[in-house]
Write a protein that holds these residues in place. Sequence first.
Motif, PDB file in Angstrom:
ATOM      1  N   SER A  26       0.860  -1.183   0.000  1.00  0.00           N
ATOM      2  CA  SER A  26       0.000   0.000   0.000  1.00  0.00           C
ATOM      3  C   SER A  26       0.897   1.234   0.000  1.00  0.00           C
ATOM      4  N   GLU A  62      -4.558   5.327   1.314  1.00  0.00           N
ATOM      5  CA  GLU A  62      -3.476   4.636   0.614  1.00  0.00           C
ATOM      6  C   GLU A  62      -4.053   3.724  -0.461  1.00  0.00           C
ATOM      7  N   ARG A  64      -4.026   0.345  -2.752  1.00  0.00           N
ATOM      8  CA  ARG A  64      -3.620  -1.048  -2.649  1.00  0.00           C
ATOM      9  C   ARG A  64      -4.329  -1.838  -3.748  1.00  0.00           C
TER      10      ARG A  64
END
Length: 243
Positions: A26, A62, A64
Motif C-alpha cells: 500500500s 493509501e 492497494r
Amino acid sequence: MELTGEFEFGHEDRGEIYDYVERHGSIKPKRLRRALDIDPRAFGHHIAILKRDGVLEEVDGELRVAFEEVDEEEFSAAGVDCTIRGARQEDLTGLVGAIREVAEEGAYIEAETVADVVDHEEVLIRHNELESRVFFVATVEEEVVGWVHLNVPEVGKLRHTARLTLGVLPEYRGRGIGGRLMERGVDWASESDYEKIYNSIPSTNQAAIQFLAGHGWETEAIREDHYKLDDDYVDEVMMARWL
C-alpha cells in the motif's frame, strides 16, 4: 477474498502504477506519483481508471491492490468469539508473528519460509504475472490467532495447483478454528477453479499430518532425510488434496 484485475492495462503508465503498488502493499497516492514521476493530471486519470476497473482501491488514504471481499465469518469457539476474514496489509506484523510461533513449535518448514518471504517483502497479498498469494486470518479481539495461506503459481503448467499452509496458536487449538480455516482455504481454491492443493511437512510433525489426513489430504510421497533438524535428518511428507 478473490483476486481481481488482469495484467493488460491498456497503457504503460497504468501497468507501472499497478506493479509499484503490488510490490509495496500500500502507498499514498502522492508518494506513488513522485516515485514514478508521472504528470499529475495523467496520474489522476490513470488512478481513476484503475479504480473504476476494480484493479486498485484506496483505503485510509493509501492505494492497494483491490480484492473482492467475502463475508466475514463470526463464531464462538469454545467460549471465545472468533472471526475469520481476508487478511489486510495492517495484519502483517501479527500474522508473521503467529506463523513464526507455530512454525518454530512444530518444525513447520513451509510455514517458516512463508513468514520469511512476507517479512522480507513487507507485503501480504501478491498478484502478478508470476504468482498470487492470499491469506485468511482467524482473529480474537482483532489479534491474529491463526491463518490459512495459499500461494498460486501463474505458470500455465502449474496454474491448477495451490500451495496451502495453515496454523493456529497453541492456546487456541481444540476449538475448531483450524477446521474452519481449512474450509475457508479449500472453498477459496475451489471457487477460484484450482484443482489441487498441496503441502509438505516434516515427518516429526505428526499433529499436522493427522490434521490434514482428517480433512481429506493424502500422502503422495516421502522424501527421506530431506530436512535436518537439530542435527537429525528427518523425512519430508508430501501431502495433497484434489478438489
